[in-house]
Scaffold this active site. Structure first.
Site, PDB file in Angstrom:
ATOM      1  N   VAL A 140      38.886  43.356  33.139  1.00 55.17           N
ATOM      2  CA  VAL A 140      38.682  44.426  32.282  1.00 55.17           C
ATOM      3  C   VAL A 140      38.055  45.509  33.349  1.00 55.17           C
ATOM      4  O   VAL A 140      37.897  45.265  34.636  1.00 55.17           O
ATOM      5  CB  VAL A 140      37.497  44.230  31.235  1.00 55.17           C
ATOM      6  CG1 VAL A 140      38.137  43.755  29.931  1.00 55.17           C
ATOM      7  CG2 VAL A 140      36.538  43.184  31.776  1.00 55.17           C
ATOM      8  N   SER A 169      41.167  32.650  44.406  1.00 59.41           N
ATOM      9  CA  SER A 169      41.956  31.460  43.935  1.00 59.41           C
ATOM     10  C   SER A 169      42.680  31.635  42.814  1.00 59.41           C
ATOM     11  O   SER A 169      42.899  32.983  42.319  1.00 59.41           O
ATOM     12  CB  SER A 169      40.842  30.815  42.857  1.00 59.41           C
ATOM     13  OG  SER A 169      41.275  29.739  42.419  1.00 59.41           O
ATOM     14  N   LYS A 171      40.263  61.013  33.268  1.00 55.73           N
ATOM     15  CA  LYS A 171      39.175  61.071  32.646  1.00 55.73           C
ATOM     16  C   LYS A 171      38.137  62.075  32.761  1.00 55.73           C
ATOM     17  O   LYS A 171      37.750  62.397  33.880  1.00 55.73           O
ATOM     18  CB  LYS A 171      38.626  59.667  32.833  1.00 55.73           C
ATOM     19  CG  LYS A 171      37.256  59.404  31.851  1.00 55.73           C
ATOM     20  CD  LYS A 171      36.522  58.226  32.283  1.00 55.73           C
ATOM     21  CE  LYS A 171      34.992  58.160  31.819  1.00 55.73           C
ATOM     22  NZ  LYS A 171      34.515  56.748  32.074  1.00 55.73           N
ATOM     23  N   THR A 231      29.943  52.502  35.188  1.00 60.37           N
ATOM     24  CA  THR A 231      29.433  52.599  36.605  1.00 60.37           C
ATOM     25  C   THR A 231      29.724  51.331  37.553  1.00 60.37           C
ATOM     26  O   THR A 231      29.454  51.585  38.660  1.00 60.37           O
ATOM     27  CB  THR A 231      27.905  52.907  36.371  1.00 60.37           C
ATOM     28  OG1 THR A 231      27.394  51.999  35.500  1.00 60.37           O
ATOM     29  CG2 THR A 231      27.584  54.122  35.837  1.00 60.37           C
TER      30      THR A 231
HETATM   31  C1  LIG Z   1      33.321  43.915  29.425  1.00 56.30           C
HETATM   32  C2  LIG Z   1      33.270  44.627  30.545  1.00 56.30           C
HETATM   33  C3  LIG Z   1      33.897  46.068  30.603  1.00 56.30           C
HETATM   34  C4  LIG Z   1      33.596  46.575  32.002  1.00 56.30           C
HETATM   35  N1  LIG Z   1      34.341  48.096  32.080  1.00 56.30           N
HETATM   36  C5  LIG Z   1      33.960  48.758  33.170  1.00 56.30           C
HETATM   37  C6  LIG Z   1      34.385  49.854  33.270  1.00 56.30           C
HETATM   38  O1  LIG Z   1      35.153  50.585  32.223  1.00 56.30           O
HETATM   39  N2  LIG Z   1      34.285  50.436  34.419  1.00 56.30           N
HETATM   40  C7  LIG Z   1      33.803  49.934  35.650  1.00 56.30           C
HETATM   41  O2  LIG Z   1      33.625  50.326  36.511  1.00 56.30           O
HETATM   42  N3  LIG Z   1      33.620  48.425  35.552  1.00 56.30           N
HETATM   43  C8  LIG Z   1      33.564  47.815  34.267  1.00 56.30           C
HETATM   44  N4  LIG Z   1      33.391  46.585  34.219  1.00 56.30           N
HETATM   45  C9  LIG Z   1      33.067  45.979  35.612  1.00 56.30           C
HETATM   46  C10 LIG Z   1      34.390  45.589  36.447  1.00 56.30           C
HETATM   47  O3  LIG Z   1      35.079  44.907  35.519  1.00 56.30           O
HETATM   48  C11 LIG Z   1      34.076  44.669  37.461  1.00 56.30           C
HETATM   49  O4  LIG Z   1      33.036  45.371  38.283  1.00 56.30           O
HETATM   50  C12 LIG Z   1      35.153  44.767  38.593  1.00 56.30           C
HETATM   51  O5  LIG Z   1      36.426  44.236  37.733  1.00 56.30           O
HETATM   52  C13 LIG Z   1      34.889  44.094  39.667  1.00 56.30           C
HETATM   53  O6  LIG Z   1      34.882  42.503  39.568  1.00 56.30           O
HETATM   54  P1  LIG Z   1      34.782  41.627  40.358  1.00 56.30           P
HETATM   55  O7  LIG Z   1      35.977  41.815  41.370  1.00 56.30           O
HETATM   56  O8  LIG Z   1      33.149  41.690  40.946  1.00 56.30           O
HETATM   57  O9  LIG Z   1      35.086  40.094  39.789  1.00 56.30           O
HETATM   58  P2  LIG Z   1      36.366  39.493  39.504  1.00 56.30           P
HETATM   59  O10 LIG Z   1      37.173  40.371  38.832  1.00 56.30           O
HETATM   60  O11 LIG Z   1      35.563  38.308  38.381  1.00 56.30           O
HETATM   61  O12 LIG Z   1      36.905  38.445  40.539  1.00 56.30           O
HETATM   62  C14 LIG Z   1      36.524  37.390  41.064  1.00 56.30           C
HETATM   63  C15 LIG Z   1      37.265  36.929  42.261  1.00 56.30           C
HETATM   64  O13 LIG Z   1      36.623  35.944  42.908  1.00 56.30           O
HETATM   65  C16 LIG Z   1      37.769  34.743  42.787  1.00 56.30           C
HETATM   66  N5  LIG Z   1      36.707  33.415  42.895  1.00 56.30           N
HETATM   67  C17 LIG Z   1      35.951  33.120  42.020  1.00 56.30           C
HETATM   68  N6  LIG Z   1      35.358  31.685  42.366  1.00 56.30           N
HETATM   69  C18 LIG Z   1      36.494  31.291  43.168  1.00 56.30           C
HETATM   70  C19 LIG Z   1      36.490  30.173  44.090  1.00 56.30           C
HETATM   71  N7  LIG Z   1      35.915  29.051  43.815  1.00 56.30           N
HETATM   72  N8  LIG Z   1      37.533  30.098  44.981  1.00 56.30           N
HETATM   73  C20 LIG Z   1      38.136  31.307  45.140  1.00 56.30           C
HETATM   74  N9  LIG Z   1      37.980  32.378  44.582  1.00 56.30           N
HETATM   75  C21 LIG Z   1      37.196  32.346  43.740  1.00 56.30           C
HETATM   76  C22 LIG Z   1      38.424  34.790  41.505  1.00 56.30           C
HETATM   77  O14 LIG Z   1      39.603  34.149  41.878  1.00 56.30           O
HETATM   78  C23 LIG Z   1      38.582  36.300  41.598  1.00 56.30           C
HETATM   79  O15 LIG Z   1      39.766  36.747  42.667  1.00 56.30           O
HETATM   80  C24 LIG Z   1      33.386  45.890  33.008  1.00 56.30           C
HETATM   81  C25 LIG Z   1      32.858  44.584  32.949  1.00 56.30           C
HETATM   82  C26 LIG Z   1      33.172  43.833  31.693  1.00 56.30           C
HETATM   83  C27 LIG Z   1      32.521  42.475  31.799  1.00 56.30           C
END
Ligand SMILES: Cc1cc2nc3c(=O)[nH]c(=O)nc-3n(C[C@H](O)[C@H](O)[C@H](O)COP(=O)(O)OP(=O)(O)OC[C@H]3O[C@@H](n4cnc5c(N)ncnc54)[C@H](O)[C@@H]3O)c2cc1C
Length: 502
Positions: free
Chosen positions: A45, A37, A76, A344
């Site tokens: 983050v 999206s 790191k 992790t």
């Molecule tokens: C405070 C914090 C610190 C962190 N620190 C670390 C760290 O140091 N090391 C580490 O390995 N991990 C860390 N993480 C975890 C890490 O940020 C995530 O595991 C990583 O960014 C993967 O996120 P994701 O891709 O699963 O989700 P997101 O980044 O949330 O991506 C979700 C995707 O789904 C899409 N989407 C959602 N709904 C829809 C919809 N209806 N239609 C179309 N698209 C949609 C969005 O557009 C987006 O592209 C941290 C997390 C947090 C909260």
């Protein structure tokens, strides 16, 4: 199914783009599409890794000089933990990434730790015994140009948005179909996903659907109804506030993440070449978001809200019961999240995809449950190590830290902690749990000795047949090795970045 003919990855955060690259690598013939999206952002983050990320780039044959300058990345070598303990001399310790270089100084650490646990004064603070601890102190890069055969385990710090962009460009260049659209619904029949509906693109159909939609978990949890198991009783933190600050690279870029305990959680500091990424992970049961932001600003001395804007985040901590259900795989935040104390999450992303690629080609009827059990075990193992940080804290300055000491522990963690004071029982517990633990013997010793978990009174003499090992020898070995082999972090990054160096 040998390899799916078509895959639809839903979500373009780090998890989505890592999935795209690994699946393209594994199934070059498959048609792989990714829908994301433009209205719903990524979490933005997640900027520290474990050594597993090194293997990710190695597998994809992407060199550090290709990706690191594109992502403002640094090396790191471990994580330091200031202020988790109040025991004098043990207020801070470093959790190193271990390598074969640590075998020599590491053994005396275990040996002296055992003596100290038996009440002998034996200088068993872990920071004296590990090579990467010395690298962190001296801000060195974990790369040996002098002896390239030395294989060191290390991780990275990086800008998560830029890493996503880098992986996206690569995936699209390798033939991925990129769809920018909002998913409005997911059609399910007979516990199978039939299609995903995009607002502009309409019906999208694939053999395999990968849910990378972040905490909203549109496919796995919402559409397929896979239950979520909260870790709230084990891990209290449910919120974070992030603030980036300036870095003065002339002082030497640190090669470590710093995770400092604050009043109701802890603050990360992640050094990139152009900024520090900082954040406060806390429990909203003990502190409000306003209080957390102001405590973080105080900690960082970053009071100018315009120059240093804050971003507030909510975290859903726990895991789904099934990461793979029928034709849907959950990867990333959609499958669960353990708070980022040991960074992790991306390691789990990588593990999930790699194990899935292996499992899905099997004809075994049990492959779903075997895969789900494996991933759950991995998450539970990581959780236990993180919980151990909290239950062993000795702070007395807030209800949060006192309550953390009584956080719910798994039976595995209980077994380890209750056997810790007896050297033989602890070693036996480690052996018995070998198959269940994600963190191994050195990490448990480093944490428990690092916070000073040994008798108050060190009044015993070392047995005559077991004299205390001279810590200066271990420290000297580490210092000599780092002096001799490892370049300064800045010097090595400059070479790697070439004309991209600021
Ligand atoms: C405070 C914090 C610190 C962190 N620190 C670390 C760290 O140091 N090391 C580490 O390995 N991990 C860390 N993480 C975890 C890490 O940020 C995530 O595991 C990583 O960014 C993967 O996120 P994701 O891709 O699963 O989700 P997101 O980044 O949330 O991506 C979700 C995707 O789904 C899409 N989407 C959602 N709904 C829809 C919809 N209806 N239609 C179309 N698209 C949609 C969005 O557009 C987006 O592209 C941290 C997390 C947090 C909260």
């Amino acid at each position: 199914m040998v390899a799916p003919e078509s895959v639809l990855i839903c979500g373009g955060g780090t998890a989505g783009w890592m999935t795209a690259n690994l699946m393209q690598h594994a199934w070059p013939e498959a048609t792989i599409s990714l829908i994301e999206s433009s209205n719903i952002g990524i979490i933005g983050v997640g900027e520290g890794s474990t050594p597993a990320l090194k293997q990710f780039f190695k597998k994809l044959k992407i060199s550090e000089s290709d990706w690191m300058p594109e992502c403002n990345a640094t090396y790191k070598v471990g994580i330091s933990f200031p202020n988790w303990s109040t025991r004098p001399g043990f207020e801070s310790y470093f959790h190193p990434f271990f390598s074969e270089l640590d075998l020599k100084p590491g053994e005396p650490f275990f040996y002296n730790s055992k003596l100290q646990k038996d009440g002998v004064s034996a200088n068993a603070h872990p920071d004296q015994y590990f090579v990467t601890a010395e690298m962190a102190r001296r801000r060195c890069a974990p790369i040996s140009e002098k002896y390239p055969q030395i294989d060191i385990d290390y991780g990275y710090h990086f800008d998560s948005g830029l890493l996503g962009e880098f992986l996206k460009t690569r995936a699209i260049a390798n033939g991925l179909i990129h769809i920018i659209d909002d998913i409005t619904s997911v059609v399910v029949d007979n516990e199978q996903i039939q299609s995903v509906i995009g607002k502009k693109h309409g019906t999208l159909i694939a053999d395999l659907y990968v849910d990378c939609t972040g905490f909203s978990s549109l496919l796995l949890q919402k559409a397929l109804g896979v239950p979520f198991k909260h870790y709230k009783e084990n891990l209290f933190n449910d919120s974070a506030v992030a603030i980036a600050t300036d870095i003065d690279i002339e002082q030497g870029i640190p090669a470590e993440t710093r995770s400092s305990a604050l009043s109701a959680g802890w603050a990360w500091r992640i050094p990139l070449v152009n900024r520090y990424g900082n954040g406060y992970v806390y429990s909203s049961d003990y502190i409000s978001s306003e209080q957390a932001e102001s405590e973080l600003r105080e900690h960082l001395q970053a009071f100018d809200e315009e120059k240093y804007p804050a971003r507030h985040l909510k975290m859903k901590v726990g895991r789904v019961e099934q990461h793979w259900k029928s034709n849907c795989l959950g990867v990333g935040l959609s499958q669960g999240f353990i708070e980022p104390l040991e960074a992790t999450a991306l390691m789990l992303v990588q593990y999930t995809i790699e194990e899935f690629i292996q499992a899905q080609s099997s004809n075994n009827n049990e492959k779903y449950s075997e895969f789900n059990t494996k991933v759950n075990k991995m998450m539970e193992g990581i959780r236990d190590y993180i919980v151990c940080h909290y239950v062993t804290n000795s702070r007395d300055d807030s209800a949060y830290w006192r309550d953390c000491r009584n956080a719910k522990r798994s039976s595995n963690l209980d077994k380890l902690l209750s056997s810790w004071s007896n050297n033989e029982s602890f070693e036996q517990a480690l052996r018995e749990l070998d198959n269940e633990l994600v963190y191994l013997r050195p990490s448990w010793y480093v944490m428990l000795m690092g916070v000073g978990r040994f008798p108050e009174q060190l009044s015993h003499q070392a047995p005559t047949d077991k004299p205390v090992f001279d810590v200066k020898k271990a420290k000297g070995y580490c210092e000599q090795l780092v002096d001799d082999v490892f370049p300064s972090h800045n010097d090595y990054l400059k070479k790697l970045y070439q004309d991209k160096w600021a």
